[in-house]
Design an enzyme around this catalytic site. Sequence first.
Site, short mmCIF file in Angstrom:
data_model
loop_
_atom_site.label_atom_id
_atom_site.label_comp_id
_atom_site.label_asym_id
_atom_site.label_seq_id
_atom_site.Cartn_x
_atom_site.Cartn_y
_atom_site.Cartn_z
N ASP A 177 0.84 -1.17 0.04
CA ASP A 177 -0.17 0.02 0.12
C ASP A 177 0.90 1.27 0.02
OD1 ASP A 177 -2.82 0.94 0.76
OD2 ASP A 177 -1.30 2.11 1.76
N ASN A 185 -2.46 13.23 -4.24
CA ASN A 185 -3.73 13.45 -5.02
C ASN A 185 -4.24 14.93 -4.84
OD1 ASN A 185 -4.01 11.44 -6.95
ND2 ASN A 185 -5.21 10.34 -5.50
N HIS A 190 -4.95 14.41 -9.49
CA HIS A 190 -5.26 12.95 -9.79
C HIS A 190 -4.11 12.54 -10.94
CE1 HIS A 190 -8.25 12.01 -6.94
NE2 HIS A 190 -8.75 13.55 -7.04
N ASP A 194 -1.99 9.49 -10.79
CA ASP A 194 -1.97 8.29 -12.01
C ASP A 194 -0.16 8.12 -12.36
OD1 ASP A 194 -4.59 8.42 -11.67
OD2 ASP A 194 -4.84 9.23 -13.79
N GLU A 220 -4.41 2.41 -4.64
CA GLU A 220 -3.24 2.55 -4.57
C GLU A 220 -2.39 1.07 -3.86
OE1 GLU A 220 -4.48 4.53 -0.58
OE2 GLU A 220 -5.11 4.11 -2.58
#
Length: 227
Positions: A177, A185, A190, A194, A220
């Site tokens: 994680d 973000n 965002h 990405d 994630e």
Amino acid sequence: MKVLIAEDENISRHKLEKFLKDLDYRVISCKGGLEAWDVIQSGNAPNLLILDWMMPGMDGMEICQKVRELDREPYTYILLLTSKGEQENIVKGMEAGADDYLIKPFNQNELRARLNAGRRIVELNEDLLSMRNNLARQAIYDELTGIYNRHYMVEILEKEFSSTLRYQTELSCLLLDLDCFKEINDTFGHAFGDFVLREFSTCLKQEARKTDIPFRYGGEEFMLLLP
């Protein structure tokens, strides 16, 4: 689009070749059936064939049958040319695998129309194959990162776990994680988030052993299966 002509009569072959080139087809011209069959079996062969019925070595009927036995993709459309106009011969040609049939001497406008129909079928088949391949890829790969998705992870886990039980081998996995990903973000947007996910996926693939299998678990979260 490429088209193959197989015609042993020189004058007819040259006239047909010129006619097709005027229609912007890329023409591969063959003097007989054996030469045509060699081209058909080669890589990147045309998917549109114009075959004379009567040829030395291998006639148009034989080529039709062999092409259908190959069952290759995308689809190969075959137009059979012949002076045999009886209904019985037409049926034989179609049963051998021809898609269409044109009696010699043929009208150029009719040939153009029939070739256009064949071209539409070949192009439609190519589009359908592309859609099928895209759907198959989407069922396995995560669109953003390019590694396997969670749906495929479940399938692989079941197979690997069954193999582990049967052969009494070891099976491990890492659940990963990315910390503070929400802050990335919120701070950078965002699109940058990405980018981080894609870069992490690349690192995961590069650092894993060849036998390890990386997955995007969701968001994630990632998983690395270690058979």
